[in-house]
Write an enzyme that holds these catalytic residues in place. Structure first.
Site, mmCIF file in Angstrom:
data_model
loop_
_atom_site.group_PDB
_atom_site.id
_atom_site.type_symbol
_atom_site.label_atom_id
_atom_site.label_comp_id
_atom_site.label_asym_id
_atom_site.label_seq_id
_atom_site.Cartn_x
_atom_site.Cartn_y
_atom_site.Cartn_z
ATOM 1 N N THR A 169 0.860 -1.193 0.000
ATOM 2 C CA THR A 169 0.000 0.000 0.000
ATOM 3 C C THR A 169 0.893 1.238 0.000
ATOM 4 O O THR A 169 1.998 1.196 0.533
ATOM 5 C CB THR A 169 -0.848 -0.041 1.292
ATOM 6 O OG1 THR A 169 -1.736 -1.133 1.193
ATOM 7 C CG2 THR A 169 -1.622 1.239 1.521
ATOM 8 N N THR B 59 -0.497 1.314 6.869
ATOM 9 C CA THR B 59 -0.340 0.157 5.993
ATOM 10 C C THR B 59 -0.286 -1.093 6.852
ATOM 11 O O THR B 59 0.079 -1.022 8.020
ATOM 12 C CB THR B 59 0.936 0.268 5.136
ATOM 13 O OG1 THR B 59 1.174 -0.995 4.494
ATOM 14 C CG2 THR B 59 2.174 0.612 5.963
ATOM 15 N N ARG C 87 -14.330 -6.905 -0.722
ATOM 16 C CA ARG C 87 -13.674 -6.628 0.567
ATOM 17 C C ARG C 87 -13.045 -5.237 0.550
ATOM 18 O O ARG C 87 -12.377 -4.855 -0.409
ATOM 19 C CB ARG C 87 -12.603 -7.684 0.825
ATOM 20 C CG ARG C 87 -11.776 -7.472 2.104
ATOM 21 C CD ARG C 87 -10.493 -6.732 1.842
ATOM 22 N NE ARG C 87 -9.634 -6.667 3.026
ATOM 23 C CZ ARG C 87 -8.547 -5.897 3.115
ATOM 24 N NH1 ARG C 87 -8.186 -5.130 2.104
ATOM 25 N NH2 ARG C 87 -7.819 -5.887 4.206
ATOM 26 N N VAL C 88 -13.237 -4.486 1.606
ATOM 27 C CA VAL C 88 -12.577 -3.184 1.752
ATOM 28 C C VAL C 88 -11.815 -3.216 3.069
ATOM 29 O O VAL C 88 -12.363 -3.624 4.091
ATOM 30 C CB VAL C 88 -13.611 -2.036 1.761
ATOM 31 C CG1 VAL C 88 -12.905 -0.699 1.974
ATOM 32 C CG2 VAL C 88 -14.388 -2.012 0.441
#
Ligand code: ASP
Length: 310
Positions: A167, A218, A195-196
């Site tokens: 990320t 992250t 999915r989040v």
């Protein structure tokens, strides 16, 4: 106000072979953001420019080169938050947007809403001058191969050859004193469609408030969400009294560093998982902490030189 900038490319088990690519990506993104800030530009522009470069760099799990979900699709999440107005724009599960951070900015600036997901977010993009791309443009062979191996076997970090996550995020303070934070991700590999994680959720993967500081996180999203890590860091920066015990553990380090360390300790202690965060306090003092083997990050030191890790 003296400008400041910190960015990250994810906390993960970065292999020795991947270190060079990570450092190069962080260097270029720092350069792009710092050019704007040191020329008197706005923190929003600096954060966007740095994150766009990281999204375009296949080394990281954001934009091009993101992990595929269980169905073999890329679904992207991003957020941008303005610490002056406390406004945010965020998107989740978009499949046809090359630079989700640009869309997040457009939502921040033009929408009455904070968060748009999936087809609705893409509709907003199309109506507001952000071109949609083919889903395949976001996919690369490394990720297709990793996904196939995960399907044949079961999901495993080794199948990712050191690219298990990544990320990206940035926090900038500009000469006018505004503080802005952003985060962008492809999420976790083999995630369930829809999915989040923490990244696009205000207070979880990102938060900014000029009265305290700005943060981008992250790591394992399901853990970060449970401790609302970005807001936790900003609250700790705001109320430094609670930091006395953490400061003792941090030795002579700054309050900013003690806050970052305290958040990662909480992530490990309360939800038993891994991750990291970067932050700037309201004066622009940078800090980073993580409990993964490595985190890719960099910031601009007071003399203008770049400090890059790993
Ligand atoms: N936090 C991200 C997520 O859970 C992944 C990461 O940072 O590596 O979606």
């Amino acid at each position: 106000m003296k400008p400041s900038l910190i960015i990250h490319g994810g906390a993960w088990s970065i292999t020795d072979e991947a270190v060079g690519d990570c450092r190069e990506g962080i260097h270029q993104a720092l350069e792009a953001g710092w050019k704007i800030l040191s020329g008197g530009g706005a923190a929003t522009d600096a954060v966007e420019a740095a994150i766009v470069l990281l999204e375009d760099d296949p080394t990281f799990d954001a934009g091009i080169g993101s992990h595929l979900n269980r169905d073999g699709q890329v679904q992207l999440d991003a957020i941008l938050m303005d610490g002056g107005s406390l406004k945010a724009g965020s998107v989740a599960a978009v499949e046809h947007v090359r630079n989700p951070i640009r869309l997040a900015r457009r939502i921040l600036e033009k929408s009455e809403h904070i968060m748009l997901v999936g087809p609705g977010a893409e509709k907003f993009a199309a109506e507001n001058g952000i071109p949609l791309c083919a889903a395949e443009e976001l996919m690369i062979d490394r990720e297709r191969q990793a996904w196939r191996r995960c399907l044949e076997d079961s999901h495993a970090a080794e199948h990712h050859l050191g690219h298990e996550s990544g990320t990206v995020g940035a926090v900038a303070l500009d000469a006018k004193g505004n503080l802005v934070a952003g985060t962008s991700t492809g999420g976790t590999c083999c995630k369930f469609p829809g999915r989040v994680g923490d990244s696009p959720l205000i207070g979880c993967g990102c938060y900014a408030d000029v009265e305290a500081g700005g943060v981008s996180c992250t790591g394992h999203g399901e853990g970060i969400m449970r401790i609302v890590m970005a807001k936790m860091a900003v609250d700790l920066l705001h109320d430094q009294r609670v930091l006395v015990p953490h400061r003792e553990k941090a030795g002579s380090g700054s309050i900013a560093q003690a806050v970052a360390d305290a958040c990662v300790r909480k992530l490990a202690h309360r939800v038993h998982t891994t991750g990291g965060l970067i932050l700037l306090d309201r004066e622009g003092l940078p800090a980073a902490a993580f409990n993964t083997p490595r985190m890719a990050y960099g910031y601009v030191e007071t003399n203008g030189s770049f400090k890059i890790a790993p």
